[in-house]
Structure formats: C-alpha cells, structure tokens
Design an enzyme around this catalytic site. Structure first.
Site, PDB file in Angstrom:
ATOM      1  N   ASP A  66      34.730 -22.354 -36.767  1.00  0.00           N
ATOM      2  CA  ASP A  66      34.530 -21.212 -37.698  1.00  0.00           C
ATOM      3  C   ASP A  66      34.552 -21.466 -38.975  1.00  0.00           C
ATOM      4  OD1 ASP A  66      33.604 -18.529 -37.581  1.00  0.00           O
ATOM      5  OD2 ASP A  66      35.697 -17.635 -37.590  1.00  0.00           O
ATOM      6  N   GLU A  67      33.680 -20.682 -39.772  1.00  0.00           N
ATOM      7  CA  GLU A  67      33.748 -20.684 -41.169  1.00  0.00           C
ATOM      8  C   GLU A  67      33.414 -21.869 -41.828  1.00  0.00           C
ATOM      9  OE1 GLU A  67      34.026 -18.015 -42.992  1.00  0.00           O
ATOM     10  OE2 GLU A  67      35.595 -16.619 -41.991  1.00  0.00           O
ATOM     11  N   ALA A  68      32.413 -22.536 -41.441  1.00  0.00           N
ATOM     12  CA  ALA A  68      32.171 -24.005 -41.451  1.00  0.00           C
ATOM     13  C   ALA A  68      31.710 -24.259 -43.159  1.00  0.00           C
ATOM     14  CB  ALA A  68      30.930 -24.373 -40.621  1.00  0.00           C
ATOM     15  N   GLN A  69      31.488 -23.230 -43.604  1.00  0.00           N
ATOM     16  CA  GLN A  69      31.110 -23.281 -45.405  1.00  0.00           C
ATOM     17  C   GLN A  69      32.196 -23.877 -45.961  1.00  0.00           C
ATOM     18  OE1 GLN A  69      31.017 -20.466 -43.805  1.00  0.00           O
ATOM     19  NE2 GLN A  69      32.433 -19.023 -45.086  1.00  0.00           N
ATOM     20  N   CYS A 158      18.085  -5.588 -51.811  1.00  0.00           N
ATOM     21  CA  CYS A 158      18.987  -4.938 -52.518  1.00  0.00           C
ATOM     22  C   CYS A 158      20.062  -5.855 -53.259  1.00  0.00           C
ATOM     23  CB  CYS A 158      19.747  -4.113 -51.786  1.00  0.00           C
ATOM     24  SG  CYS A 158      18.872  -2.502 -50.940  1.00  0.00           S
TER      25      CYS A 158
END
Ligand SMILES: [Zn+2]
Length: 222
Positions: A66-69, A158
């Site tokens: 998870d959260e590889a960044q 946006c």
C-alpha cells in the site's frame, strides 16, 4: 479500498496473503491499512522496500503493498523479484503528486505491471471523476502526512496545482512580517498579544499536515 477488496478476495480464496506499507503512513492503526470506509486489513509497516523481501514468507502467494508512492525506487526491483517467484503482487499508490507530476516510483511500477487499474475519486468541486490530489495547505514539500483535511480530490478542470505554492509564498511573507514585528517590539514595546498573533500567522505551513486522497491502483499478476 480497491487494494483491500482484492486482498479480501484472495483470502476468501484461501491464498496465503501478506501486506506491507511504508512506516510513514501512520494516519490510522499502526499495523493495518485503512480505507475511507473503515475496512482494515493487517499490514506490516516497513522502513525500506527491501524489507519486503526479507519479511515475505516463501509460502506466501499474494503480496499486497500500500502507499507505494512513499517507497524508494527499490520497490520496483522488489516487485519484479516477487512476481518472478510466481507470487501475485498487488500494489496501490498515487500516480501523481500535489503538482500533478508523475509520482515516482508508481509510474515505473505501472510500466512493468501486467494489469493497471486507475480508480477515480469524485471531484470535491464539481462531482466529476477525479484523478488529481488538491493540496489545500501551504507547503512546497512533496510528501506531507498527517491530518485528514488538507487534501481533496479534484478533476482535471478544477485542479489548481499553483494553490499550495501560492499559500507557501504567503506564509513566507507572513514569516517576514512577524520577524519585522519582533524587531519593532524591542524598540516600541509592542504588546505581547500582537506579537503572538503575528507568529501564529507565520507558522501555519509547519503545523498543518495532510492526508492523500483515494489511490489509483494497479496489479502485477502472475
Ligand atoms: Zn471538478
């Protein structure tokens, strides 16, 4: 959320599953990964991508990351090795940073994966499908982790990548102003309350922290 769903299905199918996440992500419970709908699954927090190889059991069939960044480039090689061993590797991570730029090493992982799924959030401005992360606080750092209200999903139209930098500049200006106020205080004896107010304005960038939005997602299958 999509990562948790796939790992759940693997568990139901009686696959041996292990899940890892970077230690930086301490928003929720220390040993689980969480989604916005509060579903959690046990995950081992690790300091470096290489630790995934050390802690992965030989018998493990499915590895979730998870959260590889928040991992370094090593995570690419780690995923290759695991996949080459015949394991199914499922990785979730943000593919763009707060400026809308590719968020390494996720683009590299997407390139080598057999399957890539982009999950879109909902734009908090107009309701369109959103794949950008709008930072709402003043910071020029690429990674800011902590509170939940500093980021929101935005669509292409946006998205305002300059906003956070403008806020950052505004904070630096406020810092200068508060320093000037302090200097003036030694001369003219400015009341203490005024000084505190000026310092408060200048410190927002350091105090506020953020959470990242829903993760785009990809799979590296057998
Ligand atoms: Zn929008």
């Amino acid at each position: 959320e999509e990562l948790i769903r796939r790992l759940r299905r693997a568990k139901i199918a009686r696959r041996r599953v292990q899940v890892f996440k970077p230690r930086i992500d301490d928003r929720y419970h220390a040993t689980s990964i969480a989604s916005h709908s509060e579903h959690t699954i046990e995950a081992r927090p690790i300091d470096r991508a290489k630790d995934i190889l050390r802690y992965t059991d030989d018998r493990t069939e499915v590895v979730g990351i998870d959260e590889a960044q928040f991992f370094d480039e090593e995570v690419v090689e780690v995923c290759q090795k695991l996949a080459n061993l015949g394991k199914r590797v499922i990785v979730a991570g943000l593919d763009q940073d707060y400026l809308g730029q590719p968020f390494e090493p996720v683009p590299q992982l997407m390139a080598i994966a057999e399957y890539v799924t982009k999950t879109l959030a909902v734009c908090m401005r107009c309701g369109a499908p959103a794949n950008r992360t709008q930072r709402l606080i003043a910071s020029a750092d690429r990674v800011v982790v902590g509170a939940t209200d500093s980021y929101e999903a935005r669509c292409r139209r946006c998205f305002e990548p300059e906003l956070s930098q403008q806020l950052h500049l505004a904070v630096e200006e406020a810092d200068k102003t508060s320093q000037n106020t302090e200097l003036a205080a030694t001369d003219a004896e400015t009341p203490a309350e005024e000084l505190e107010a000026a310092e408060d304005q200048g410190n927002h960038g350091a105090e506020y922290q953020g959470e990242l939005e829903e993760s785009p997602f990809f799979t590296n299958a057998q």
